[in-house]
Motif scaffolding. Structure first.
Motif, mmCIF file in Angstrom:
data_model
loop_
_atom_site.group_PDB
_atom_site.id
_atom_site.type_symbol
_atom_site.label_atom_id
_atom_site.label_comp_id
_atom_site.label_asym_id
_atom_site.label_seq_id
_atom_site.Cartn_x
_atom_site.Cartn_y
_atom_site.Cartn_z
ATOM 1 N N GLU A 163 -0.781 -7.977 -46.969
ATOM 2 C CA GLU A 163 -0.189 -6.772 -46.352
ATOM 3 C C GLU A 163 -1.101 -5.587 -46.608
ATOM 4 N N PHE A 164 -1.668 -5.503 -47.793
ATOM 5 C CA PHE A 164 -2.527 -4.369 -48.123
ATOM 6 C C PHE A 164 -3.921 -4.528 -47.511
ATOM 7 N N PHE A 165 -4.520 -5.705 -47.669
ATOM 8 C CA PHE A 165 -5.914 -5.882 -47.234
ATOM 9 C C PHE A 165 -6.032 -6.078 -45.724
ATOM 10 N N GLY A 166 -4.995 -6.662 -45.107
ATOM 11 C CA GLY A 166 -5.037 -6.881 -43.667
ATOM 12 C C GLY A 166 -5.200 -8.351 -43.335
ATOM 13 N N HIS A 167 -4.927 -8.698 -42.075
ATOM 14 C CA HIS A 167 -4.950 -10.105 -41.654
ATOM 15 C C HIS A 167 -6.230 -10.470 -40.914
ATOM 16 N N LYS A 168 -7.038 -9.472 -40.590
ATOM 17 C CA LYS A 168 -8.314 -9.729 -39.895
ATOM 18 C C LYS A 168 -9.447 -9.168 -40.753
ATOM 19 N N THR A 169 -9.317 -9.385 -42.040
ATOM 20 C CA THR A 169 -10.265 -8.801 -42.999
ATOM 21 C C THR A 169 -10.814 -9.923 -43.880
ATOM 22 N N LYS A 170 -12.093 -9.797 -44.246
ATOM 23 C CA LYS A 170 -12.662 -10.743 -45.208
ATOM 24 C C LYS A 170 -13.089 -9.966 -46.446
ATOM 25 N N ALA A 207 -15.191 -6.779 -44.918
ATOM 26 C CA ALA A 207 -15.488 -6.988 -43.495
ATOM 27 C C ALA A 207 -14.196 -6.804 -42.703
ATOM 28 N N ILE A 208 -14.227 -5.916 -41.725
ATOM 29 C CA ILE A 208 -13.048 -5.655 -40.888
ATOM 30 C C ILE A 208 -13.315 -6.216 -39.493
ATOM 31 N N GLY A 209 -12.505 -7.200 -39.118
ATOM 32 C CA GLY A 209 -12.739 -7.897 -37.856
ATOM 33 C C GLY A 209 -11.983 -7.289 -36.683
ATOM 34 N N PRO A 210 -12.290 -7.788 -35.466
ATOM 35 C CA PRO A 210 -11.588 -7.344 -34.265
ATOM 36 C C PRO A 210 -10.079 -7.501 -34.432
ATOM 37 N N GLU A 211 -9.345 -6.554 -33.920
ATOM 38 C CA GLU A 211 -7.871 -6.532 -33.917
ATOM 39 C C GLU A 211 -7.268 -6.139 -35.257
ATOM 40 N N GLU A 212 -8.093 -5.838 -36.240
ATOM 41 C CA GLU A 212 -7.505 -5.357 -37.505
ATOM 42 C C GLU A 212 -6.874 -3.995 -37.273
ATOM 43 N N THR A 213 -5.712 -3.783 -37.878
ATOM 44 C CA THR A 213 -5.022 -2.492 -37.746
ATOM 45 C C THR A 213 -5.421 -1.589 -38.915
ATOM 46 N N GLN A 214 -5.060 -0.328 -38.828
ATOM 47 C CA GLN A 214 -5.437 0.586 -39.918
ATOM 48 C C GLN A 214 -4.688 0.226 -41.196
ATOM 49 N N GLN A 215 -5.434 0.185 -42.268
ATOM 50 C CA GLN A 215 -4.846 -0.107 -43.577
ATOM 51 C C GLN A 215 -3.955 1.058 -44.025
ATOM 52 N N ASN A 234 -9.819 -1.625 -36.014
ATOM 53 C CA ASN A 234 -10.972 -2.113 -35.258
ATOM 54 C C ASN A 234 -10.517 -2.559 -33.866
ATOM 55 N N VAL A 235 -10.861 -1.761 -32.849
ATOM 56 C CA VAL A 235 -10.449 -2.117 -31.476
ATOM 57 C C VAL A 235 -11.629 -2.677 -30.678
ATOM 58 N N THR A 236 -12.704 -3.037 -31.361
ATOM 59 C CA THR A 236 -13.886 -3.600 -30.685
ATOM 60 C C THR A 236 -13.925 -5.114 -30.910
ATOM 61 N N ASP A 237 -14.969 -5.761 -30.390
ATOM 62 C CA ASP A 237 -15.129 -7.187 -30.713
ATOM 63 C C ASP A 237 -16.216 -7.388 -31.766
ATOM 64 N N GLU A 238 -16.535 -6.320 -32.505
ATOM 65 C CA GLU A 238 -17.549 -6.405 -33.574
ATOM 66 C C GLU A 238 -16.871 -6.552 -34.934
ATOM 67 N N VAL A 239 -17.658 -7.024 -35.910
ATOM 68 C CA VAL A 239 -17.180 -7.022 -37.290
ATOM 69 C C VAL A 239 -17.862 -5.853 -38.011
ATOM 70 N N ARG A 240 -17.054 -5.000 -38.617
ATOM 71 C CA ARG A 240 -17.597 -3.872 -39.398
ATOM 72 C C ARG A 240 -17.745 -4.326 -40.844
ATOM 73 N N MET A 241 -18.945 -4.164 -41.409
ATOM 74 C CA MET A 241 -19.146 -4.661 -42.776
ATOM 75 C C MET A 241 -19.522 -3.550 -43.749
ATOM 76 N N GLY A 242 -18.742 -3.440 -44.815
ATOM 77 C CA GLY A 242 -19.008 -2.457 -45.857
ATOM 78 C C GLY A 242 -19.198 -3.171 -47.196
ATOM 79 N N LEU A 243 -20.116 -2.665 -47.983
ATOM 80 C CA LEU A 243 -20.403 -3.244 -49.303
ATOM 81 C C LEU A 243 -19.985 -2.204 -50.338
ATOM 82 N N TYR A 244 -18.887 -2.504 -51.037
ATOM 83 C CA TYR A 244 -18.256 -1.519 -51.922
ATOM 84 C C TYR A 244 -18.664 -1.756 -53.383
#
Ligand SMILES: O=C(O)CCC(=O)C(=O)O
Length: 254
Positions: A62-69, A111-119, A199-209
């Motif tokens: 629920e916190f991290f999201g369902h389209k997130t790695k 990594a935030i994938g396509p169709e992920e909603t705002q956390q 993420n409303v695109t078909d790209e994966v956004r990748m952040g290194l925290y």
């Protein structure tokens, strides 16, 4: 709509001023193009092998999201990851922010994938909220491994919210988006309100925290659990120290 300041990695005073004023900013040219490429290559296989939503519990999904790695134990992916953790600007700023020597709290590929909603908007400092610490004790960087744009899930930040009372909620007009080219980094304080973006695109956004906390505080990630022993054994002494491992102590056991 507020905007985050963008400051060159070499402008130390500019970075500190923006951190104090807004609680977060974009640091430009945080990684060289060559290092960015090597880091992406070092992580590529691990990322593609991960399932979406690879968290442990329904609560965390629920916190991290369902389209997130999410990926921890990052130092096992080689010296380029170690160099990102040990970035001279982070090691310079973090002790300034938290008021003394630092250790790593956690290192995490986000990594935030396509169709992920705002956390859900949150403060990272709340991970330690029961301790009731009042001063700033967490300095974070989220390095853009891909371009961050509003449409592909750029981190949402509420500038100035580190000065707010804990119960004040932001309205939509107070949200900024950490839009930045790959190789930049969002630097922010533990008390600033933020979240992963939609993420409303078909790209994966990748952040290194990477999060840095005072050396007396307990980290969120236990590096001895998340890394293989041979990784820990080959780390530079300064890196061992940043992980809170005593060099002689660990090496004696492997
Ligand atoms: O992925 C991001 O941009 C931020 C994610 C985040 O804030 C978190 O999971 O705590």
């Amino acid at each position: 709509m507020p905007e985050l300041q963008q400051v060159d990695v070499n402008d130390r005073e500019g970075i500190l001023q923006a951190l104090e004023q807004d609680g977060g900013l974009v640091i430009l040219k945080y990684l060289s193009d060559a290092r960015l490429e090597r880091v992406r290559n070092a992580l590529a296989r691990a990322i593609s092998g991960l399932p979406w939503c690879n968290t442990y519990h329904a609560y965390e999904d629920e916190f991290f999201g369902h389209k997130t790695k999410r990926l921890h134990g990052l130092l096992q992916y080689g010296a380029e990851l170690e160099a990102c953790l040990m970035h001279p600007r982070a090691l310079d700023l973090a002790p300034r922010v938290v008021g003394g020597p630092v250790i790593m709290s956690t290192g995490e590929l986000m990594a935030i994938g396509p169709e992920e909603t705002q956390q859900r908007l949150h403060r990272d400092a709340d991970s330690w909220r029961r301790s009731g610490l009042s001063k700033e004790f967490l300095f974070s960087v989220n390095i853009a491994l891909t371009d961050f744009r509003r449409e592909n899930g750029a981190t949402v930040v509420v500038p100035g919210s580190h000065h707010w009372p804990s119960d004040r909620q932001p309205n939509n007009g107070e949200l900024a988006f950490a839009e930045m080219p790959a190789g930049s980094a969002l630097a922010y304080l533990g008390n600033v309100i933020h979240s992963g973006g939609e993420n409303v695109t078909d790209e994966v956004r990748m952040g290194l925290y990477f999060g840095y906390i005072p050396s007396w505080l307990r980290p969120l990630e236990n590096p001895v659990q998340t890394h293989p022993a041979d990784t820990l054994a080959r780390l530079q002494p300064a890196t061992c120290q940043l992980l809170g491992l005593s060099e002689e102590g660990f090496v004696a056991y492997v």
